[in-house]
Design an enzyme around this catalytic site. Structure first.
Site, PDB file in Angstrom:
ATOM      1  N   PRO A 121       6.841 106.822  17.902  1.00 39.80           N
ATOM      2  CA  PRO A 121       6.157 106.041  18.719  1.00 39.80           C
ATOM      3  C   PRO A 121       5.480 106.773  19.966  1.00 39.80           C
ATOM      4  O   PRO A 121       6.171 107.603  20.591  1.00 39.80           O
ATOM      5  CB  PRO A 121       7.064 104.920  19.400  1.00 39.80           C
ATOM      6  N   GLU A 122       3.992 106.493  20.079  1.00 40.41           N
ATOM      7  CA  GLU A 122       3.369 107.016  21.338  1.00 40.41           C
ATOM      8  C   GLU A 122       3.263 106.236  22.279  1.00 40.41           C
ATOM      9  O   GLU A 122       3.638 104.994  22.258  1.00 40.41           O
ATOM     10  CB  GLU A 122       2.131 107.906  20.784  1.00 40.41           C
TER      11      GLU A 122
END
Ligand SMILES: [Zn+2]
Length: 274
Positions: free
Chosen positions: A2-3
């Protein structure tokens, strides 16, 4: 992994369900999550605490507690939160409204760290530069960071101390938007190129947030909905497909060991005269 857009989506869904609620029961099921700290001690510090706010800094979630402590969660590769029972649960939190929040992590690289509130910003600022969607992320600031480094542009952008929260997907998307080659030596960018990169980083991240992130492999949001950014990727994972700007086939390479996608025509390594 996840960014920023995925972590921000998770934060936005957790905040209304957690803020003002008390953590009535906290069970940590995996010692890796809290090490080097003991999982029972960490659970005890959290249990009975009221949540004041759920914030995000870079890729970190920050749960600020009324007790004066804060819980910092980094999801790493495969961490996620959900209100429905699931597999690979590494921690379970029960709230005073009867709801049950599970932390799931297949590959177990995620971390939970409890800190005093006063220690949160000093800790996070050693690992994160300014927030790319905040007012301190200016063209001048980005230019000074890029000018310090001789590494490939993409590698520098992936450094969390340069652009907090940017990861492999949104770096590729931003460089395509900016028409900059990922292998360009960072300190050779002209000022107009830095301005394009700055604008493109923000645009790529905002596009991701609007679509609630990208659903790839293990990412899921707390309410079980799926992000749709993966349908909008311009280059990421699209080798051989036509560039949406010039119809040239997207190429794949590696930069700093990371799979990297770009358009060889829109993003030439050397500026052409045309
Ligand atoms: Zn192109």
């Amino acid at each position: 992994m996840p960014e920023l857009p995925e972590v921000e989506t998770i934060r936005a869904q957790l905040a209304p369900r957690l803020e003002g609620r008390t953590l009535t029961r906290v069970e940590i099921l995996d010692p890796r999550l809290t090490r080097p700290h003991d999982l029972f001690e960490v659970a005890e510090e959290l249990e009975g605490a009221r949540v004041d706010a759920v914030e995000r800094r870079g890729k970190y979630l920050v749960f600020r507690l009324e007790s004066g402590l804060a819980l910092l969660v980094h999801l790493r590769m495969t961490g996620s939160f959900g209100f429905a029972p699931t597999t690979h649960e590494r921690a379970v939190v029960e709230l005073d409204d009867g709801s049950r929040l599970a932390y799931r992590d297949v590959r177990r690289f995620g971390t939970w760290l409890v800190l005093e509130q006063a220690d949160v910003e000093p800790y996070l600022s050693t690992k994160n530069g300014v927030e790319p969607l905040g007012s301190r992320f200016t063209v001048v600031w980005l230019a000074s960071r890029l000018a310090e480094r001789r590494a490939p542009l993409k590698s520098v952008l992936l450094d969390q101390r340069v652009v907090a929260g940017l990861g492999n997907i949104y770096a590729d998307e931003a460089l395509w938007r900016a028409r900059l080659n990922p292998l360009r030596q960072s300190n050779t960018l002209e000022s107009d190129e830095v301005a394009r990169a700055h604008r493109a980083i923000r645009a790529a991240l905002r596009a991701g947030i609007e679509r609630q992130g990208s659903t790839l492999r293990d990412y899921s949001t707390p309410d079980g909905t799926e992000g749709s950014m993966q349908d909008e990727f311009r280059v990421y994972g699209r080798d051989g497909e036509p560039c949406s700007r010039c119809r040239t086939a997207i190429s794949k390479t590696r930069v700093g060991g990371r799979g990297t996608w770009f358009c060889p025509r829109c993003q030439p390594l050397w500026e052409s005269s045309c």
